[in-house]
Enzyme design. Structure first.
Site, PDB file in Angstrom:
ATOM      1  N   THR A 119      -3.268   5.989   2.926  1.00 15.67           N
ATOM      2  CA  THR A 119      -2.023   6.488   2.786  1.00 15.67           C
ATOM      3  C   THR A 119      -3.161   6.479   1.272  1.00 15.67           C
ATOM      4  OG1 THR A 119      -1.878   4.219   3.930  1.00 15.67           O
ATOM      5  CG2 THR A 119      -0.052   5.379   2.535  1.00 15.67           C
ATOM      6  N   LYS A 143       0.607  -1.236   0.016  1.00 19.76           N
ATOM      7  CA  LYS A 143      -0.246   0.125  -0.598  1.00 19.76           C
ATOM      8  C   LYS A 143       1.083   0.887  -0.080  1.00 19.76           C
ATOM      9  CE  LYS A 143       0.776   1.135   3.972  1.00 19.76           C
ATOM     10  NZ  LYS A 143       0.735   2.785   5.006  1.00 19.76           N
TER      11      LYS A 143
HETATM   12  O1  G3P Z   1       3.032   8.582   6.435  1.00 18.71           O
HETATM   13  P1  G3P Z   1       2.578   7.074   5.770  1.00 18.71           P
HETATM   14  O2  G3P Z   1       2.529   6.727   4.003  1.00 18.71           O
HETATM   15  O3  G3P Z   1       4.496   6.398   6.077  1.00 18.71           O
HETATM   16  O4  G3P Z   1       1.549   5.637   6.294  1.00 18.71           O
HETATM   17  C1  G3P Z   1       1.412   5.317   7.828  1.00 18.71           C
HETATM   18  C2  G3P Z   1       0.831   4.479   8.026  1.00 18.71           C
HETATM   19  O5  G3P Z   1       1.114   3.326   7.029  1.00 18.71           O
HETATM   20  C3  G3P Z   1      -0.951   4.813   7.522  1.00 18.71           C
HETATM   21  O6  G3P Z   1      -1.013   3.602   7.732  1.00 18.71           O
END
Ligand code: G3P
Ligand code: NAD
Length: 352
Positions: free
Chosen positions: A268, A211
Protein backbone atom coordinates in the site's frame (compact mmCIF):
# COMPACT_ATOMS: atom_id res chain seq x y z
CA UNK A 1 4.93 -38.54 5.43
CA UNK A 2 5.16 -35.26 3.53
CA UNK A 3 3.18 -36.56 0.56
CA UNK A 4 0.49 -38.05 2.74
CA UNK A 5 0.05 -34.63 4.34
CA UNK A 6 -0.16 -32.96 0.95
CA UNK A 7 -2.72 -35.56 -0.13
CA UNK A 8 -4.77 -35.10 3.03
CA UNK A 9 -4.77 -31.34 2.60
CA UNK A 10 -5.89 -31.67 -1.01
CA UNK A 11 -8.70 -34.00 0.03
CA UNK A 12 -9.89 -31.55 2.72
CA UNK A 13 -9.70 -28.73 0.24
CA UNK A 14 -11.89 -30.59 -2.20
CA UNK A 15 -14.32 -31.33 0.66
CA UNK A 16 -14.80 -27.67 1.63
CA UNK A 17 -15.33 -26.67 -1.98
CA UNK A 18 -17.49 -29.72 -2.65
CA UNK A 19 -19.84 -28.96 0.17
CA UNK A 20 -20.14 -25.27 -0.74
CA UNK A 21 -22.90 -24.48 -3.22
CA UNK A 22 -23.47 -20.79 -2.60
CA UNK A 23 -21.56 -17.79 -1.23
CA UNK A 24 -23.08 -14.34 -0.79
CA UNK A 25 -20.88 -11.24 -1.06
CA UNK A 26 -21.99 -8.13 0.82
CA UNK A 27 -20.86 -5.12 -1.23
CA UNK A 28 -20.12 -5.32 -4.93
CA UNK A 29 -17.33 -2.73 -5.02
CA UNK A 30 -13.84 -3.51 -6.29
CA UNK A 31 -12.82 -6.00 -3.64
CA UNK A 32 -16.18 -7.66 -3.03
CA UNK A 33 -16.36 -8.32 -6.76
CA UNK A 34 -12.75 -9.53 -6.94
CA UNK A 35 -13.13 -11.97 -4.05
CA UNK A 36 -16.45 -13.18 -5.44
CA UNK A 37 -14.72 -13.81 -8.76
CA UNK A 38 -11.81 -15.60 -7.03
CA UNK A 39 -14.35 -17.99 -5.48
CA UNK A 40 -16.41 -18.38 -8.65
CA UNK A 41 -13.26 -19.47 -10.49
CA UNK A 42 -12.75 -22.27 -7.95
CA UNK A 43 -15.83 -24.21 -9.08
CA UNK A 44 -18.03 -23.58 -12.11
CA UNK A 45 -21.25 -24.56 -10.35
CA UNK A 46 -20.58 -22.48 -7.22
CA UNK A 47 -23.28 -19.80 -7.00
CA UNK A 48 -21.64 -16.48 -6.06
CA UNK A 49 -24.24 -13.78 -5.42
CA UNK A 50 -23.22 -10.14 -4.99
CA UNK A 51 -25.58 -8.09 -2.84
CA UNK A 52 -25.63 -4.55 -4.24
CA UNK A 53 -27.61 -1.38 -3.70
CA UNK A 54 -27.63 -0.10 -7.29
CA UNK A 55 -30.12 -1.91 -9.58
CA UNK A 56 -28.36 -0.61 -12.71
CA UNK A 57 -25.02 -2.18 -11.73
CA UNK A 58 -26.93 -5.39 -10.91
CA UNK A 59 -28.47 -5.39 -14.36
CA UNK A 60 -25.05 -4.90 -15.98
CA UNK A 61 -23.54 -7.76 -13.99
CA UNK A 62 -26.43 -10.13 -14.79
CA UNK A 63 -26.77 -9.18 -18.46
CA UNK A 64 -23.24 -8.35 -19.59
CA UNK A 65 -21.09 -9.91 -16.80
CA UNK A 66 -19.30 -6.64 -16.16
CA UNK A 67 -19.28 -4.56 -12.98
CA UNK A 68 -19.56 -1.31 -14.90
CA UNK A 69 -18.99 0.91 -11.88
CA UNK A 70 -15.94 -0.62 -10.24
CA UNK A 71 -14.19 -3.03 -12.63
CA UNK A 72 -15.34 -2.11 -16.11
CA UNK A 73 -12.37 -3.72 -17.89
CA UNK A 74 -12.99 -7.24 -16.56
CA UNK A 75 -15.49 -9.91 -17.57
CA UNK A 76 -16.95 -11.81 -14.61
CA UNK A 77 -17.53 -15.57 -14.68
CA UNK A 78 -21.13 -16.56 -15.46
CA UNK A 79 -21.62 -18.04 -11.98
CA UNK A 80 -21.31 -14.53 -10.47
CA UNK A 81 -24.70 -12.86 -10.32
CA UNK A 82 -26.04 -9.81 -8.51
CA UNK A 83 -29.20 -8.78 -6.71
CA UNK A 84 -30.45 -5.90 -4.56
CA UNK A 85 -32.68 -8.26 -2.55
CA UNK A 86 -31.28 -9.13 0.89
CA UNK A 87 -33.47 -12.21 1.19
CA UNK A 88 -32.65 -13.52 -2.28
CA UNK A 89 -28.90 -12.92 -1.82
CA UNK A 90 -28.68 -14.63 1.56
CA UNK A 91 -31.05 -17.58 0.95
CA UNK A 92 -29.07 -20.82 0.94
CA UNK A 93 -25.64 -19.17 1.28
CA UNK A 94 -23.12 -21.17 3.33
CA UNK A 95 -20.60 -18.32 3.66
CA UNK A 96 -20.92 -14.51 3.55
CA UNK A 97 -17.99 -12.41 2.33
CA UNK A 98 -18.31 -8.94 3.89
CA UNK A 99 -16.81 -6.16 1.72
CA UNK A 100 -18.80 -3.14 2.90
CA UNK A 101 -16.61 -0.18 4.03
CA UNK A 102 -16.08 -0.20 7.80
CA UNK A 103 -17.98 3.04 8.52
CA UNK A 104 -21.12 1.62 6.86
CA UNK A 105 -20.78 -1.90 8.23
CA UNK A 106 -22.71 -1.50 11.47
CA UNK A 107 -25.87 -0.14 9.81
CA UNK A 108 -25.60 -2.70 7.03
CA UNK A 109 -25.18 -5.63 9.45
CA UNK A 110 -28.07 -4.40 11.59
CA UNK A 111 -30.24 -4.43 8.45
CA UNK A 112 -29.46 -8.12 7.77
CA UNK A 113 -29.39 -9.41 11.37
CA UNK A 114 -32.84 -10.93 11.11
CA UNK A 115 -32.19 -12.54 7.71
CA UNK A 116 -28.67 -13.96 8.04
CA UNK A 117 -28.77 -17.37 9.79
CA UNK A 118 -26.60 -17.29 12.97
CA UNK A 119 -24.47 -20.22 11.79
CA UNK A 120 -23.35 -18.69 8.46
CA UNK A 121 -19.71 -17.59 8.83
CA UNK A 122 -18.91 -14.00 7.88
CA UNK A 123 -15.57 -13.58 6.10
CA UNK A 124 -14.70 -9.91 6.50
CA UNK A 125 -12.25 -8.32 4.06
CA UNK A 126 -12.87 -4.74 5.27
CA UNK A 127 -9.83 -2.97 6.73
CA UNK A 128 -10.37 -0.14 9.17
CA UNK A 129 -11.57 1.03 12.57
CA UNK A 130 -15.06 2.32 13.33
CA UNK A 131 -15.23 6.05 14.07
CA UNK A 132 -16.84 6.78 17.45
CA UNK A 133 -16.24 3.34 18.96
CA UNK A 134 -12.69 2.58 17.77
CA UNK A 135 -13.84 -1.00 17.15
CA UNK A 136 -12.38 -3.48 14.68
CA UNK A 137 -14.65 -5.51 12.39
CA UNK A 138 -14.27 -8.50 14.75
CA UNK A 139 -16.00 -6.34 17.39
CA UNK A 140 -18.42 -4.52 15.07
CA UNK A 141 -19.89 -7.77 13.70
CA UNK A 142 -21.19 -9.26 17.00
CA UNK A 143 -22.11 -5.82 18.30
CA UNK A 144 -24.19 -4.97 15.21
CA UNK A 145 -25.80 -8.39 14.88
CA UNK A 146 -26.50 -8.57 18.62
CA UNK A 147 -25.10 -12.11 18.80
CA UNK A 148 -22.01 -14.21 18.27
CA UNK A 149 -21.54 -15.16 14.61
CA UNK A 150 -18.76 -17.37 13.25
CA UNK A 151 -16.26 -14.98 11.64
CA UNK A 152 -12.96 -14.93 9.80
CA UNK A 153 -10.85 -12.01 8.60
CA UNK A 154 -9.07 -12.17 5.27
CA UNK A 155 -6.30 -9.63 4.86
CA UNK A 156 -2.92 -9.08 3.26
CA UNK A 157 -1.42 -7.43 0.18
CA UNK A 158 -4.18 -7.84 -2.38
CA UNK A 159 -5.20 -5.19 -4.89
CA UNK A 160 -8.58 -6.07 -6.40
CA UNK A 161 -7.37 -5.48 -9.95
CA UNK A 162 -4.45 -7.90 -9.58
CA UNK A 163 -6.74 -10.60 -8.12
CA UNK A 164 -8.98 -10.10 -11.16
CA UNK A 165 -5.95 -10.34 -13.45
CA UNK A 166 -4.97 -13.71 -11.88
CA UNK A 167 -1.67 -12.31 -10.63
CA UNK A 168 -0.11 -14.33 -7.78
CA UNK A 169 -1.40 -13.07 -4.42
CA UNK A 170 -0.80 -14.06 -0.78
CA UNK A 171 -3.29 -13.38 2.01
CA UNK A 172 -3.92 -14.55 5.56
CA UNK A 173 -7.16 -15.96 6.95
CA UNK A 174 -7.55 -15.14 10.64
CA UNK A 175 -10.15 -16.64 12.95
CA UNK A 176 -10.36 -17.43 16.64
CA UNK A 177 -11.75 -20.75 15.41
CA UNK A 178 -8.72 -22.47 13.81
CA UNK A 179 -10.99 -24.83 11.84
CA UNK A 180 -12.80 -21.90 10.23
CA UNK A 181 -9.43 -20.34 9.30
CA UNK A 182 -8.42 -23.63 7.66
CA UNK A 183 -11.78 -23.81 5.87
CA UNK A 184 -11.15 -20.32 4.46
CA UNK A 185 -7.67 -21.40 3.42
CA UNK A 186 -9.16 -24.32 1.53
CA UNK A 187 -11.98 -22.28 0.03
CA UNK A 188 -9.77 -19.50 -1.37
CA UNK A 189 -6.42 -21.22 -2.01
CA UNK A 190 -5.68 -21.69 -5.71
CA UNK A 191 -2.68 -21.70 -8.04
CA UNK A 192 -3.08 -17.90 -7.99
CA UNK A 193 -3.75 -17.36 -4.31
CA UNK A 194 -1.80 -18.55 -1.28
CA UNK A 195 -3.69 -18.36 2.01
CA UNK A 196 -1.89 -18.55 5.37
CA UNK A 197 -3.90 -19.11 8.55
CA UNK A 198 -3.66 -17.61 12.02
CA UNK A 199 -5.74 -17.23 15.16
CA UNK A 200 -4.30 -13.72 15.72
CA UNK A 201 -7.42 -11.77 14.73
CA UNK A 202 -6.35 -8.61 16.59
CA UNK A 203 -2.97 -8.53 14.86
CA UNK A 204 -4.40 -9.07 11.39
CA UNK A 205 -7.13 -6.48 11.86
CA UNK A 206 -5.06 -3.74 13.50
CA UNK A 207 -2.25 -4.07 10.94
CA UNK A 208 -4.78 -3.97 8.07
CA UNK A 209 -6.32 -0.79 9.47
CA UNK A 210 -3.08 1.05 10.34
CA UNK A 211 -1.32 0.37 7.05
CA UNK A 212 -3.98 2.47 5.30
CA UNK A 213 -3.05 5.48 7.46
CA UNK A 214 0.66 4.92 6.81
CA UNK A 215 -0.05 4.68 3.06
CA UNK A 216 -1.57 8.18 3.17
CA UNK A 217 1.67 9.42 4.78
CA UNK A 218 3.72 7.64 2.08
CA UNK A 219 1.56 9.29 -0.57
CA UNK A 220 2.17 12.71 0.99
CA UNK A 221 5.95 12.15 0.83
CA UNK A 222 5.55 11.14 -2.84
CA UNK A 223 3.31 14.13 -3.60
CA UNK A 224 5.80 16.52 -2.01
CA UNK A 225 8.60 14.89 -4.06
CA UNK A 226 10.79 14.43 -0.98
CA UNK A 227 12.83 11.60 -2.48
CA UNK A 228 13.69 7.97 -1.80
CA UNK A 229 15.58 8.62 1.46
CA UNK A 230 12.57 10.35 2.97
CA UNK A 231 10.20 7.64 1.77
CA UNK A 232 12.29 4.83 3.27
CA UNK A 233 12.70 6.69 6.58
CA UNK A 234 8.96 7.43 6.72
CA UNK A 235 7.87 3.86 5.99
CA UNK A 236 10.40 2.44 8.49
CA UNK A 237 9.17 4.85 11.18
CA UNK A 238 5.57 3.93 10.32
CA UNK A 239 6.39 0.22 10.64
CA UNK A 240 7.81 0.88 14.13
CA UNK A 241 4.71 2.86 15.14
CA UNK A 242 2.42 0.08 13.89
CA UNK A 243 4.51 -2.46 15.83
CA UNK A 244 4.45 -0.38 19.05
CA UNK A 245 0.67 0.00 19.00
CA UNK A 246 -0.18 -3.46 17.64
CA UNK A 247 1.99 -5.18 20.29
CA UNK A 248 0.28 -3.22 23.08
CA UNK A 249 -3.08 -4.31 21.69
CA UNK A 250 -1.99 -7.96 21.77
CA UNK A 251 -0.82 -8.64 18.20
CA UNK A 252 1.75 -11.38 17.67
CA UNK A 253 5.18 -10.49 16.21
CA UNK A 254 4.69 -13.07 13.41
CA UNK A 255 1.55 -11.25 12.28
CA UNK A 256 3.23 -7.84 12.28
CA UNK A 257 6.07 -9.11 10.08
CA UNK A 258 3.74 -11.28 7.98
CA UNK A 259 1.45 -10.80 5.00
CA UNK A 260 -1.18 -8.69 6.75
CA UNK A 261 1.48 -6.54 8.45
CA UNK A 262 4.69 -5.82 6.59
CA UNK A 263 3.34 -7.38 3.39
CA UNK A 264 0.38 -5.04 3.15
CA UNK A 265 2.40 -2.03 4.34
CA UNK A 266 4.82 -2.54 1.45
CA UNK A 267 2.04 -2.98 -1.10
CA UNK A 268 0.00 0.00 0.00
CA UNK A 269 2.89 2.41 0.64
CA UNK A 270 4.68 1.66 -2.63
CA UNK A 271 1.93 0.36 -4.96
CA UNK A 272 0.43 2.97 -7.28
CA UNK A 273 -2.94 1.17 -7.26
CA UNK A 274 -3.52 2.09 -3.59
CA UNK A 275 -6.43 4.47 -3.05
CA UNK A 276 -5.06 5.50 0.35
CA UNK A 277 -1.64 6.30 -1.12
CA UNK A 278 -3.34 8.26 -3.93
CA UNK A 279 -5.19 10.41 -1.39
CA UNK A 280 -1.80 11.19 0.20
CA UNK A 281 -0.14 11.98 -3.13
CA UNK A 282 -2.87 14.51 -3.92
CA UNK A 283 -2.67 16.05 -0.43
CA UNK A 284 1.11 16.39 -0.92
CA UNK A 285 0.48 18.09 -4.25
CA UNK A 286 -1.67 20.64 -2.45
CA UNK A 287 -5.20 19.48 -3.30
CA UNK A 288 -7.96 19.82 -0.69
CA UNK A 289 -9.23 16.66 1.01
CA UNK A 290 -12.87 17.41 0.20
CA UNK A 291 -12.02 17.79 -3.52
CA UNK A 292 -9.94 14.59 -3.50
CA UNK A 293 -12.77 12.58 -1.92
CA UNK A 294 -15.42 14.14 -4.17
CA UNK A 295 -13.45 13.07 -7.25
CA UNK A 296 -13.37 9.37 -6.28
CA UNK A 297 -16.15 6.78 -6.12
CA UNK A 298 -14.02 4.40 -4.04
CA UNK A 299 -13.33 4.14 -0.34
CA UNK A 300 -9.94 5.08 1.20
CA UNK A 301 -10.41 3.63 4.69
CA UNK A 302 -7.32 5.38 6.11
CA UNK A 303 -9.06 8.75 5.93
CA UNK A 304 -11.54 7.79 8.66
CA UNK A 305 -9.25 5.38 10.52
CA UNK A 306 -6.58 8.10 11.07
CA UNK A 307 -8.69 9.95 13.65
CA UNK A 308 -9.39 6.71 15.54
CA UNK A 309 -5.64 6.05 15.77
CA UNK A 310 -5.15 9.30 17.72
CA UNK A 311 -7.53 7.94 20.38
CA UNK A 312 -5.77 4.56 20.44
CA UNK A 313 -2.37 6.25 20.86
CA UNK A 314 -3.76 8.04 23.92
CA UNK A 315 -5.48 4.93 25.30
CA UNK A 316 -2.41 2.70 24.96
CA UNK A 317 0.04 5.51 25.90
CA UNK A 318 2.18 5.15 22.83
CA UNK A 319 3.71 7.96 20.81
CA UNK A 320 2.87 7.68 17.08
CA UNK A 321 4.24 10.85 15.41
CA UNK A 322 3.71 9.80 11.78
CA UNK A 323 0.30 8.17 12.16
CA UNK A 324 -1.09 11.01 14.26
CA UNK A 325 0.37 13.64 11.89
CA UNK A 326 -1.76 12.09 9.12
CA UNK A 327 -4.87 12.75 11.22
CA UNK A 328 -3.74 16.36 11.74
CA UNK A 329 -3.28 16.89 8.00
CA UNK A 330 -6.66 15.29 7.21
CA UNK A 331 -8.33 17.48 9.85
CA UNK A 332 -6.73 20.58 8.32
CA UNK A 333 -4.77 21.39 11.50
CA UNK A 334 -1.45 21.07 9.63
CA UNK A 335 -0.58 21.21 5.97
CA UNK A 336 1.58 18.46 4.47
CA UNK A 337 4.80 20.54 4.51
CA UNK A 338 4.27 21.59 8.13
CA UNK A 339 3.73 17.95 9.12
CA UNK A 340 7.07 16.95 7.56
CA UNK A 341 8.80 19.89 9.28
CA UNK A 342 7.34 18.89 12.66
CA UNK A 343 8.37 15.26 12.27
CA UNK A 344 11.92 16.20 11.20
CA UNK A 345 12.22 18.44 14.26
CA UNK A 346 11.13 15.88 16.84
CA UNK A 347 13.78 15.08 19.50
CA UNK A 348 16.48 12.68 18.24
CA UNK A 349 15.86 9.23 19.73
CA UNK A 350 17.45 5.88 20.43
CA UNK A 351 16.11 3.24 18.06
CA UNK A 352 13.63 0.75 19.57
O1 G3P B 1 -6.38 0.69 -2.38
P1 G3P B 1 -6.21 0.66 -0.89
O2 G3P B 1 -5.28 1.69 -0.38
O3 G3P B 1 -7.56 0.65 -0.19
O4 G3P B 1 -5.54 -0.75 -0.53
C1 G3P B 1 -6.14 -1.91 -0.99
C2 G3P B 1 -5.73 -3.12 -0.17
O5 G3P B 1 -5.98 -2.95 1.19
C3 G3P B 1 -4.34 -3.58 -0.44
O6 G3P B 1 -4.08 -4.78 0.22
N1 NAD C 1 -9.97 -2.69 -3.40
C1 NAD C 1 -9.00 -3.42 -2.88
O1 NAD C 1 -7.99 -3.67 -3.56
C2 NAD C 1 -9.13 -3.96 -1.47
C3 NAD C 1 -8.28 -4.99 -1.10
C4 NAD C 1 -8.38 -5.52 0.18
C5 NAD C 1 -9.32 -5.02 1.07
N2 NAD C 1 -10.13 -4.01 0.68
C6 NAD C 1 -11.11 -3.53 1.66
O2 NAD C 1 -12.40 -3.98 1.27
C7 NAD C 1 -13.39 -3.04 1.72
C8 NAD C 1 -14.24 -2.66 0.53
O3 NAD C 1 -13.38 -2.04 -0.39
P1 NAD C 1 -13.70 -1.91 -1.95
O4 NAD C 1 -12.39 -1.73 -2.61
O5 NAD C 1 -14.57 -2.98 -2.43
O6 NAD C 1 -14.47 -0.51 -1.92
P2 NAD C 1 -15.25 0.20 -3.09
O7 NAD C 1 -15.26 1.63 -2.77
O8 NAD C 1 -14.73 -0.25 -4.41
O9 NAD C 1 -16.74 -0.39 -2.94
C9 NAD C 1 -17.47 -0.26 -1.75
C10 NAD C 1 -18.74 -1.08 -1.84
O10 NAD C 1 -19.45 -0.94 -0.63
C11 NAD C 1 -20.79 -0.54 -0.93
N3 NAD C 1 -21.32 0.30 0.11
C12 NAD C 1 -20.95 1.55 0.44
N4 NAD C 1 -21.73 2.01 1.42
C13 NAD C 1 -22.61 1.03 1.73
C14 NAD C 1 -23.68 0.92 2.63
N5 NAD C 1 -24.01 1.93 3.44
N6 NAD C 1 -24.36 -0.25 2.67
C15 NAD C 1 -24.06 -1.26 1.86
N7 NAD C 1 -23.06 -1.20 0.95
C16 NAD C 1 -22.35 -0.06 0.89
C17 NAD C 1 -20.67 0.24 -2.24
O11 NAD C 1 -21.91 0.30 -2.91
C18 NAD C 1 -19.65 -0.63 -2.97
O12 NAD C 1 -20.29 -1.74 -3.54
C19 NAD C 1 -12.62 -1.86 2.31
O13 NAD C 1 -12.61 -1.96 3.71
C20 NAD C 1 -11.21 -2.02 1.76
O14 NAD C 1 -10.24 -1.49 2.63
C21 NAD C 1 -10.07 -3.48 -0.57
Amino acid sequence: MRWSRVFRERTDSVCVLQRTDKVVVFGGGSFGTAMGVALARQKRDLNVTLLLRDPYVCKDINNTHVNTRYLKDHVLPENVTATTSLAEAIAGAQYAVHAVPVQHSRAFLQSIAGILPPDVPIISVSKGLEVGTGKMMSEVIPSALGRKQPAAFLSGPSFAKEVMDLRPTGVVAASRDPQLARDMQQLFASPFMRVNTTTDVIGVEICGALKNVLAIAAGIVEGLDLGHNAMAALVAQGCSEIRWLAEKMGAKPATISGLSGLGDIMLTCYGSLSRNRSVGVKLGQGLKLEDILAASNQVAEGVTTAGVVVGLARKYRVSLPVLTAVAQVLDGNLNAKEAVYEIMNLPQIEER
